[in-house]
Enzyme design. Structure first.
Site, PDB file in Angstrom:
ATOM      1  N   GLY A  24     -17.631 116.188 118.790  1.00 23.72           N
ATOM      2  CA  GLY A  24     -16.389 116.016 118.601  1.00 23.72           C
ATOM      3  C   GLY A  24     -15.480 117.264 118.346  1.00 23.72           C
ATOM      4  O   GLY A  24     -15.985 118.418 118.292  1.00 23.72           O
ATOM      5  N   CYS A  54     -24.205 118.635 117.372  1.00 23.29           N
ATOM      6  CA  CYS A  54     -22.958 119.631 117.136  1.00 23.29           C
ATOM      7  C   CYS A  54     -21.980 119.227 115.856  1.00 23.29           C
ATOM      8  O   CYS A  54     -22.436 119.473 114.941  1.00 23.29           O
ATOM      9  CB  CYS A  54     -22.073 119.348 118.486  1.00 23.29           C
ATOM     10  SG  CYS A  54     -20.918 120.836 118.783  1.00 23.29           S
ATOM     11  N   TYR A  55     -21.025 118.399 116.226  1.00 29.45           N
ATOM     12  CA  TYR A  55     -20.151 118.285 115.139  1.00 29.45           C
ATOM     13  C   TYR A  55     -20.978 117.283 113.929  1.00 29.45           C
ATOM     14  O   TYR A  55     -20.847 117.561 112.784  1.00 29.45           O
ATOM     15  CB  TYR A  55     -18.866 117.400 115.565  1.00 29.45           C
ATOM     16  CG  TYR A  55     -18.002 116.752 114.651  1.00 29.45           C
ATOM     17  CD1 TYR A  55     -17.042 117.726 113.782  1.00 29.45           C
ATOM     18  CD2 TYR A  55     -18.188 115.387 114.248  1.00 29.45           C
ATOM     19  CE1 TYR A  55     -16.028 117.319 112.966  1.00 29.45           C
ATOM     20  CE2 TYR A  55     -17.030 114.759 113.242  1.00 29.45           C
ATOM     21  CZ  TYR A  55     -16.264 115.750 112.683  1.00 29.45           C
ATOM     22  OH  TYR A  55     -15.361 115.089 111.737  1.00 29.45           O
ATOM     23  N   HIS A  70     -26.096 120.855 122.952  1.00 28.55           N
ATOM     24  CA  HIS A  70     -26.049 119.664 123.516  1.00 28.55           C
ATOM     25  C   HIS A  70     -27.237 119.322 124.125  1.00 28.55           C
ATOM     26  O   HIS A  70     -27.406 119.713 125.426  1.00 28.55           O
ATOM     27  CB  HIS A  70     -24.762 119.334 124.431  1.00 28.55           C
ATOM     28  CG  HIS A  70     -23.505 119.541 123.630  1.00 28.55           C
ATOM     29  ND1 HIS A  70     -22.814 118.614 122.937  1.00 28.55           N
ATOM     30  CD2 HIS A  70     -22.550 120.481 123.153  1.00 28.55           C
ATOM     31  CE1 HIS A  70     -22.001 118.886 122.158  1.00 28.55           C
ATOM     32  NE2 HIS A  70     -21.726 119.887 122.187  1.00 28.55           N
ATOM     33  N   GLU A  91     -27.695 116.683 125.389  1.00 27.99           N
ATOM     34  CA  GLU A  91     -27.581 115.387 126.537  1.00 27.99           C
ATOM     35  C   GLU A  91     -27.212 115.988 127.959  1.00 27.99           C
ATOM     36  O   GLU A  91     -27.269 115.282 128.619  1.00 27.99           O
ATOM     37  CB  GLU A  91     -26.606 114.523 125.889  1.00 27.99           C
ATOM     38  CG  GLU A  91     -25.213 114.993 125.640  1.00 27.99           C
ATOM     39  CD  GLU A  91     -25.001 115.746 124.502  1.00 27.99           C
ATOM     40  OE1 GLU A  91     -25.945 116.222 123.815  1.00 27.99           O
ATOM     41  OE2 GLU A  91     -23.865 116.130 123.899  1.00 27.99           O
ATOM     42  N   ASP A 129     -18.351  98.588 141.258  1.00 25.76           N
ATOM     43  CA  ASP A 129     -18.226  97.554 140.154  1.00 25.76           C
ATOM     44  C   ASP A 129     -17.769  96.070 140.253  1.00 25.76           C
ATOM     45  O   ASP A 129     -18.440  95.137 140.027  1.00 25.76           O
ATOM     46  CB  ASP A 129     -17.255  98.025 138.846  1.00 25.76           C
ATOM     47  CG  ASP A 129     -17.634  99.526 138.492  1.00 25.76           C
ATOM     48  OD1 ASP A 129     -18.604  99.983 138.747  1.00 25.76           O
ATOM     49  OD2 ASP A 129     -16.566 100.102 137.772  1.00 25.76           O
ATOM     50  N   LYS A 184     -22.109 102.900 134.716  1.00 29.87           N
ATOM     51  CA  LYS A 184     -22.338 103.220 136.256  1.00 29.87           C
ATOM     52  C   LYS A 184     -23.693 103.265 137.084  1.00 29.87           C
ATOM     53  O   LYS A 184     -23.923 102.477 138.046  1.00 29.87           O
ATOM     54  CB  LYS A 184     -21.238 104.252 136.764  1.00 29.87           C
ATOM     55  CG  LYS A 184     -20.926 104.022 138.297  1.00 29.87           C
ATOM     56  CD  LYS A 184     -19.523 103.245 138.103  1.00 29.87           C
ATOM     57  CE  LYS A 184     -18.735 103.564 139.273  1.00 29.87           C
ATOM     58  NZ  LYS A 184     -17.569 102.880 139.282  1.00 29.87           N
TER      59      LYS A 184
END
Ligand code: XMP
Length: 512
Positions: free
Chosen positions: A51, A78-79, A165, A167, A223, A368
């Protein structure tokens, strides 16, 4: 299920997607969720996201500290790592060092969390605060040149943290770390598979809708197309689809969308409504971007509502409004960030209260990439599933300044040529989004010995993960050259083509 607690980091959704890629369900919760709520959800593990705040900021999002005492494994990123450190009497230094970008992680001990990593690994850092030291019960697993505690674990309390990170793609071993956490530490089960979900989704929709009918606005985008197809499988001809042409769609779009719904899917009730005159009339003389967006948004709802009222009279069974909402749309609208300043008022179809229809959202749980997988299971052609995003206000926000029929004609042609060229040279699928924009200025050129004074077209192609940040795509020169030559030669009214090399931030993807 793995619960990702969101502290406003730009990568929170990416964390949840990574977990789902491992075949485990993952959901996002707001930072102020209580420990007892979390307990009731029975997650196998909890991930505290990154964050923008410092744990020392006034008003920083601080979670219920009992989350760390539930006996459920917690991974802080992280945060999130800094929060665990703060709650556990570690030493967090505020703002001492800003570290951003690719760094080398020096792994001292792999422990459970970093199992399978080598002594040195590339990682992605993006932080201002850092943890200098942790109490003895924690094992510090890794560091970088400037960050003494880049990863830690306490297997007794089941607390884990990484400063970097895992991810993002710039941390190549990131998925290995998630695998270690999700399977070895949390012992989560692999039972999240999109392909298997199709039947369940369809029978769920049948039950939800019963004998009623559904009305839905479609745009030809991924979508709404996948949502409508699922609904059609569930309730067949009791689905009524409406496509509103606001006069700001691209060349060939009407034929493509109508052809797909009417001829290919054989929707019995597909209504193409040409409302372009109404929109263009209202947009006459309007140059302010926000004003344009508002006019289009309101007029869209009006036009849609008019059709709904007409159909409701003829078909009293219409009780539901179908929507193509996907998981990130829902999470974002549920948690308006206090800090986030309004940059653009994104227009998407919102349900006017007086319509009194129940909302049905077949894709509400999915990202998505999962929607695309569902779509391919439903045999929707790749050409639709891999379409770039196209904004609700359409070409209006790509014509800077006033929208006129001439400018629309020029932009439509130029955009068509650019996209066609990208497709021919295998570039279309390599970028997140590409389009042409018309700048409301004229410049001097020369054509066949004569002076010209014509519009400037700017081409934009970007790479991105989620549209939140973006980089300009390195399209080969030769492809840009072909597109530029074709646009200048084939589109009357253009004598100059530019390629946009700005990143987001500080620019945005669209021009208005
Ligand atoms: P920006 O311009 O904000 O765009 O960098 C980020 C992504 O969002 C799309 N976009 C919209 N999509 N309604 C939409 O459905 C809108 O009003 C809208 N405005 C921008 C844009 O195309 C890009 O993919």
């Amino acid at each position: 299920m793995i619960l990702v607690i969101n502290f406003g980091g730009q990568y929170s959704h990416l964390i949840a997607r990574r977990v789902r890629e491992l075949g485990v369900k993952s959901e996002i919760a707001p930072y102020d969720i209580s420990a007892s709520q979390v307990k009731n959800m029975k997650p196998a593990g909890i991930i505290l996201s990154g964050g923008p705040s410092s744990v020392y900021d006034e008003g920083a999002p601080i979670p219920d500290r009992k989350l760390l005492e539930l006996g459920i494994p917690v991974l802080g990123i992280c945060y999130g790592l800094q929060l665990i450190a703060k709650f556990s009497n570690g030493k967090v230094l505020a703002g001492k060092l800003k570290e951003f970008g690719k760094k080398t992680l020096k792994v001292k001990k792999t422990g459970k969390l970093l199992k399978g990593l080598s002594r040195k690994e590339q990682i992605w850092m993006s932080h201002g605060d850092l943890v200098e030291g942790m109490p003895k019960v924690f094992t510090v697993l890794a560091s970088t040149d400037s960050c003494p505690v880049a990863a830690f674990e306490d297997n007794g309390k089941k607390l884990y943290g990484i400063q970097f990170h895992a991810e993002v793609v710039h941390t190549p071993k990131g998925m290995r770390i998630f695998r270690n956490f999700v399977f070895d530490i949390c012992r989560a089960k692999k039972d999240w598979s999109i392909k298997d979900l199709q039947g369940k989704l369809i029978s769920g929709l049948k039950k939800e809708i019963g004998n009623n009918s559904v009305i839905m606005g479609v745009s030809g985008g991924v979508d709404s197309t996948v949502a409508a197809t699922l609904l059609h499988r569930a309730i067949g001809d009791r689905l009524y689809c409406v496509f509103i042409d606001h006069g700001l769609i691209r060349k060939g779009e009407k034929e493509e969308v109508t052809g797909f719904f009417e001829s290919k899917l054989r929707f019995r009730h597909f209504y193409f409504i040409d409302a372009s005159n109404k929109f263009l009339e209202k947009l006459k003389g309007v140059t302010d971007p926000e004003e344009k967006r508002k006019i289009i948004g309101h007029t869209f709802i009006e036009a849609f509502e008019e059709k709904v009222l007409e159909l409701e009279k003829k078909h009293p069974g219409i009780k539901f409004l179908g929507q193509g909402t996907i998981y990130p749309d829902r999470i974002e609208s549920a948690q308006p960030s206090k800090e986030a300043s309004k940059i653009k008022s994104h227009h998407n179809l919102t349900l006017p209260e007086r319509m009194k229809l129940k909302v049905v959202e077949p894709l509400r749980e999915f990202y998505k990439d999962e929607v695309r997988k569902l779509g391919s299971g439903l045999k929707i052609p790749e050409s639709i599933l891999n379409r770039h995003p196209f904004p609700g206000p359409g070409l209006a926000i790509r014509i800077l300044g006033e929208i006129t029929p001439e400018r629309l004609r020029i932009l439509r042609e130029a955009d068509y040529i650019f996209i066609d060229t990208l497709r021919k040279f295998w570039q279309y699928d390599k970028v997140w989004q590409a389009f042409a924009a018309l700048l409301p200025v004229k410049s001097v050129g020369v054509m066949g010995d004569a002076r010209t004074y014509d519009y400037v077209i700017s081409l934009r192609a970007v790479t991105s993960v989620d549209g939140m940040t973006a980089d300009w795509a390195r399209i080969p020169d030769v492809v840009l050259e072909i597109a530029s030559n074709r646009i200048i030669n084939e589109v009357r009214g253009v004598n100059r083509v530019l390629y946009d090399i700005s990143q987001k931030p500080p620019s945005t993807i669209e021009y208005e």
